[in-house]
Design a protein around this motif. Structure first.
Motif, PDB file in Angstrom:
ATOM      1  N   CYS A 147       0.840  -1.196   0.000  1.00  0.00           N
ATOM      2  CA  CYS A 147       0.000   0.000   0.000  1.00  0.00           C
ATOM      3  C   CYS A 147       0.877   1.248   0.000  1.00  0.00           C
ATOM      4  CB  CYS A 147      -0.895  -0.027   1.234  1.00  0.00           C
ATOM      5  SG  CYS A 147      -1.853   1.468   1.447  1.00  0.00           S
ATOM      6  N   CYS A 170      -0.041   3.382   3.607  1.00  0.00           N
ATOM      7  CA  CYS A 170       0.414   2.953   4.936  1.00  0.00           C
ATOM      8  C   CYS A 170       1.532   1.921   4.861  1.00  0.00           C
ATOM      9  CB  CYS A 170      -0.763   2.403   5.745  1.00  0.00           C
ATOM     10  SG  CYS A 170      -1.444   0.858   5.118  1.00  0.00           S
ATOM     11  N   CYS A 176      -6.045  -2.497   0.299  1.00  0.00           N
ATOM     12  CA  CYS A 176      -5.386  -2.557   1.589  1.00  0.00           C
ATOM     13  C   CYS A 176      -6.391  -2.835   2.711  1.00  0.00           C
ATOM     14  CB  CYS A 176      -4.669  -1.232   1.838  1.00  0.00           C
ATOM     15  SG  CYS A 176      -3.856  -1.172   3.436  1.00  0.00           S
ATOM     16  N   CYS A 219      -6.026   0.418   5.578  1.00  0.00           N
ATOM     17  CA  CYS A 219      -6.573   1.758   5.363  1.00  0.00           C
ATOM     18  C   CYS A 219      -7.625   1.801   4.260  1.00  0.00           C
ATOM     19  CB  CYS A 219      -5.441   2.751   5.073  1.00  0.00           C
ATOM     20  SG  CYS A 219      -4.649   2.491   3.479  1.00  0.00           S
TER      21      CYS A 219
END
Ligand code: ZN
Length: 71
Positions: A15, A18, A29, A32
Protein backbone atom coordinates in the motif's frame (compact mmCIF):
# COMPACT_ATOMS: atom_id res chain seq x y z
CA UNK A 1 9.94 -6.94 16.19
CA UNK A 2 12.08 -8.34 13.45
CA UNK A 3 13.40 -7.42 10.07
CA UNK A 4 13.32 -9.81 7.17
CA UNK A 5 14.46 -9.33 3.62
CA UNK A 6 13.64 -12.86 2.51
CA UNK A 7 10.34 -14.35 1.51
CA UNK A 8 9.57 -11.28 -0.53
CA UNK A 9 8.91 -13.24 -3.71
CA UNK A 10 5.58 -14.58 -2.45
CA UNK A 11 4.38 -11.08 -1.64
CA UNK A 12 3.07 -8.89 -4.39
CA UNK A 13 2.00 -5.40 -3.58
CA UNK A 14 2.36 -2.81 -0.89
CA UNK A 15 0.00 0.00 0.00
CA UNK A 16 1.39 3.42 -0.95
CA UNK A 17 -0.41 5.09 1.92
CA UNK A 18 0.41 2.95 4.94
CA UNK A 19 3.03 0.59 3.42
CA UNK A 20 1.18 -2.51 4.51
CA UNK A 21 2.15 -5.48 2.37
CA UNK A 22 -0.85 -7.23 0.96
CA UNK A 23 -1.26 -10.94 0.43
CA UNK A 24 -1.80 -12.11 -3.13
CA UNK A 25 -5.57 -12.19 -3.00
CA UNK A 26 -6.09 -8.81 -1.36
CA UNK A 27 -7.65 -6.42 -3.86
CA UNK A 28 -7.17 -3.42 -1.60
CA UNK A 29 -5.39 -2.56 1.59
CA UNK A 30 -7.10 -4.20 4.59
CA UNK A 31 -5.61 -1.58 6.92
CA UNK A 32 -6.57 1.76 5.36
CA UNK A 33 -8.86 0.60 2.56
CA UNK A 34 -6.74 2.24 -0.13
CA UNK A 35 -6.44 0.70 -3.56
CA UNK A 36 -3.35 2.76 -4.30
CA UNK A 37 -0.92 -0.14 -4.45
CA UNK A 38 2.62 -0.51 -5.71
CA UNK A 39 4.55 -3.51 -6.93
CA UNK A 40 7.79 -1.60 -6.49
CA UNK A 41 8.78 -1.77 -2.88
CA UNK A 42 11.67 -3.06 -0.87
CA UNK A 43 12.46 -4.24 2.63
CA UNK A 44 10.09 -5.76 5.12
CA UNK A 45 9.32 -4.81 8.70
CA UNK A 46 7.22 -7.38 10.50
CA UNK A 47 4.99 -5.89 13.15
CA UNK A 48 3.89 -8.42 15.72
CA UNK A 49 2.59 -5.99 18.32
CA UNK A 50 0.84 -2.85 16.98
CA UNK A 51 1.31 -1.10 20.32
CA UNK A 52 5.11 -1.42 20.17
CA UNK A 53 7.23 1.68 19.58
CA UNK A 54 8.39 0.47 16.19
CA UNK A 55 4.80 0.08 15.03
CA UNK A 56 4.06 3.61 16.18
CA UNK A 57 7.17 4.93 14.46
CA UNK A 58 6.06 3.64 11.07
CA UNK A 59 2.38 4.29 11.69
CA UNK A 60 1.35 0.64 11.70
CA UNK A 61 -2.10 0.15 13.13
CA UNK A 62 -2.24 -3.60 12.95
CA UNK A 63 0.08 -6.59 12.95
CA UNK A 64 1.49 -7.65 9.63
CA UNK A 65 4.26 -6.99 7.17
CA UNK A 66 5.16 -3.48 6.13
CA UNK A 67 7.46 -2.31 3.37
CA UNK A 68 10.37 -0.08 4.28
CA UNK A 69 10.29 1.71 0.91
CA UNK A 70 7.37 1.99 -1.47
CA UNK A 71 7.75 3.75 -4.80
ZN1 ZN B 1 -2.93 0.93 3.43
Amino acid sequence: MSRDTEGQSSLKRACRKCKYILSEDDAKCPVCGSSDLSEEWSGIIIIVDPSAQLAEAIGAKRAGRYAIKVR
